[in-house]
Design a protein around this motif. Structure first.
Motif, PDB file in Angstrom:
ATOM      1  N   LEU A  87      -8.762  14.888 -31.638  1.00 61.51           N
ATOM      2  CA  LEU A  87      -9.966  15.445 -31.066  1.00 61.51           C
ATOM      3  C   LEU A  87     -10.580  16.271 -32.200  1.00 61.51           C
ATOM      4  O   LEU A  87     -11.897  15.902 -32.412  1.00 61.51           O
ATOM      5  CB  LEU A  87      -9.946  16.270 -29.790  1.00 61.51           C
ATOM      6  N   ASN A  88      -9.957  17.076 -32.915  1.00 65.24           N
ATOM      7  CA  ASN A  88     -10.516  17.845 -33.956  1.00 65.24           C
ATOM      8  C   ASN A  88     -11.032  16.838 -35.111  1.00 65.24           C
ATOM      9  O   ASN A  88     -12.196  17.181 -35.808  1.00 65.24           O
ATOM     10  CB  ASN A  88      -9.731  19.024 -34.352  1.00 65.24           C
ATOM     11  N   THR A  89     -10.414  16.186 -35.400  1.00 66.18           N
ATOM     12  CA  THR A  89     -10.465  15.233 -36.764  1.00 66.18           C
ATOM     13  C   THR A  89     -11.733  14.349 -36.328  1.00 66.18           C
ATOM     14  O   THR A  89     -12.564  14.214 -37.257  1.00 66.18           O
ATOM     15  CB  THR A  89      -9.280  14.320 -37.101  1.00 66.18           C
TER      16      THR A  89
ATOM     17  N   PRO B 206     -11.687  20.246 -42.930  1.00 65.67           N
ATOM     18  CA  PRO B 206     -11.621  21.351 -41.769  1.00 65.67           C
ATOM     19  C   PRO B 206     -11.300  21.021 -40.464  1.00 65.67           C
ATOM     20  O   PRO B 206     -10.682  22.083 -39.943  1.00 65.67           O
ATOM     21  CB  PRO B 206     -13.066  21.992 -41.953  1.00 65.67           C
ATOM     22  N   GLY B 207     -11.747  20.110 -39.815  1.00 70.02           N
ATOM     23  CA  GLY B 207     -11.392  19.813 -38.463  1.00 70.02           C
ATOM     24  C   GLY B 207      -9.972  19.576 -38.166  1.00 70.02           C
ATOM     25  O   GLY B 207      -9.418  19.668 -37.207  1.00 70.02           O
TER      26      GLY B 207
ATOM     27  N   ARG C   5      -3.233  23.070 -36.748  1.00 69.72           N
ATOM     28  CA  ARG C   5      -2.748  24.162 -36.050  1.00 69.72           C
ATOM     29  C   ARG C   5      -2.431  24.042 -34.635  1.00 69.72           C
ATOM     30  O   ARG C   5      -1.128  24.757 -34.106  1.00 69.72           O
ATOM     31  CB  ARG C   5      -3.688  25.284 -36.411  1.00 69.72           C
ATOM     32  N   LEU C   6      -3.361  23.496 -33.843  1.00 74.78           N
ATOM     33  CA  LEU C   6      -3.013  23.388 -32.592  1.00 74.78           C
ATOM     34  C   LEU C   6      -1.914  22.579 -32.015  1.00 74.78           C
ATOM     35  O   LEU C   6      -1.061  22.708 -31.168  1.00 74.78           O
ATOM     36  CB  LEU C   6      -4.574  22.852 -31.842  1.00 74.78           C
TER      37      LEU C   6
ATOM     38  N   GLU D  39      -4.045  25.221 -45.909  1.00 75.66           N
ATOM     39  CA  GLU D  39      -5.424  25.068 -45.499  1.00 75.66           C
ATOM     40  C   GLU D  39      -6.319  25.870 -46.584  1.00 75.66           C
ATOM     41  O   GLU D  39      -7.514  25.196 -47.239  1.00 75.66           O
ATOM     42  CB  GLU D  39      -5.894  25.496 -44.137  1.00 75.66           C
ATOM     43  N   ARG D  40      -5.924  27.117 -46.924  1.00 70.95           N
ATOM     44  CA  ARG D  40      -6.686  27.826 -47.970  1.00 70.95           C
ATOM     45  C   ARG D  40      -6.561  27.211 -49.174  1.00 70.95           C
ATOM     46  O   ARG D  40      -7.519  27.392 -49.990  1.00 70.95           O
ATOM     47  CB  ARG D  40      -5.943  29.503 -47.756  1.00 70.95           C
TER      48      ARG D  40
END
Length: 291
Positions: free
Chosen positions: A174-176, A212-213, A219-220, A279-280
């Protein structure tokens, strides 16, 4: 006439002199406002403050006798129980079993989520075939699929890994997919003007735009793998942290249950922190509010 000019010049000079501090203040206001709106410099280990405060409150309430030891044992009791379970060899075995299940399910879910998101986000045909199906799967409670998966795959490890994979792939997809859909169309036009190939387009435009997505979904998904594991290991399991907690429930051992919950929590916090660190590093080129 000269007097009028002198008066006008003096008035203009006075007005300019009076307006200068106002202009300076006006110019300085946005800068001060921007400085005030920023969250400030990142502090080290800030995410540990909340858990440490909760642990301190738990210890203080236990020492003051405000908590029932039979329902919520003191932190030192839980630590002592964890030491006994570790020395007996029970806790290391259960931890390794749980980590293995979570790793297999997470790897399958991660691969499925990324592949399906790319196929759906880069092709209208793929979106028509995949997106609606995934959203239908999202609407169905994943844990409600357990009885059906037991009938299909048996009561062994396969159904547990399959359920974890489903829990993981949905947020990653979903986020990607949302990140892919949110890429500015001007970048696509620029890639066409530059004559980029399909592979170059994916590498230079799609991947940076979707990262970013993807990390939000990752993480979820990491958290979801641990949440699903808690439930699955209490169903037809003979090992694992969830099985240990289920057995402790039958014997009323609340300290053992808390040991299992704390181990799950520590693993979840560590895995989320690792994803944040990656991620950072990967997205270090971005200038965001958190950075």
């Amino acid at each position: 006439m000269t007097a009028v000019s002198t008066s006008t010049s003096t008035s203009t000079s006075t007005t300019t002199t009076a307006a200068a501090p106002l202009a300076t203040e006006a110019r300085g206001t946005p800068r001060a406002r921007r400085r005030g709106l920023s969250p400030g410099r990142r502090l080290p280990a800030t995410r540990l403050i909340g858990p440490a405060l909760l642990l301190a409150l738990w210890a203080a309430a236990s020492a003051a006798g405000r908590l029932d030891p039979g329902a919520i044992p003191a932190p030192w009791t839980v630590v002592r129980t964890a030491g006994h379970l570790w020395s007996a060899g029970t806790l290391p075995t259960d931890i390794l079993t749980s980590l293995e299940r979570a790793a297999y399910g997470f790897a399958i879910g991660l691969t499925a989520g990324v592949v399906l998101a790319l196929a759906s986000g880069l092709s209208r045909v793929g979106e028509a075939l995949i997106d609606g199906t995934v959203n239908l799967n999202r609407a169905i409670p994943t844990l409600g699929l357990i009885p059906l998966f037991i009938l299909w795959l048996g009561i062994g490890e396969a159904f547990k890994i399959a359920i974890i994979a489903i829990v993981v792939y949905i947020p990653i997809y979903l986020n990607t997919h949302a990140a892919l859909s949110g890429i500015d169309s001007r970048f696509v036009e620029l890639a066409e003007v530059q004559g980029l190939s399909r592979l170059q387009f994916v590498r230079k435009i799609v991947v940076p735009g979707a990262l970013p997505g993807f990390f939000v979904g990752l993480r979820l998904g990491v958290t979801g793998s641990w949440l699903g594991l808690v439930v699955l290991e209490q169903i037809n399991a003979t090992s694992g942290l969830g099985y240990m907690m289920f057995q402790a429930q039958n014997y009323g051992q609340s300290d053992v249950i808390l040991v299992g919950l704390l181990v799950y929590g520590v693993f979840g916090l560590i895995s989320d922190s690792v994803v944040r660190l990656v991620e950072r590093r990967v997205l270090s080129w971005r200038r965001t509010l958190s950075s």
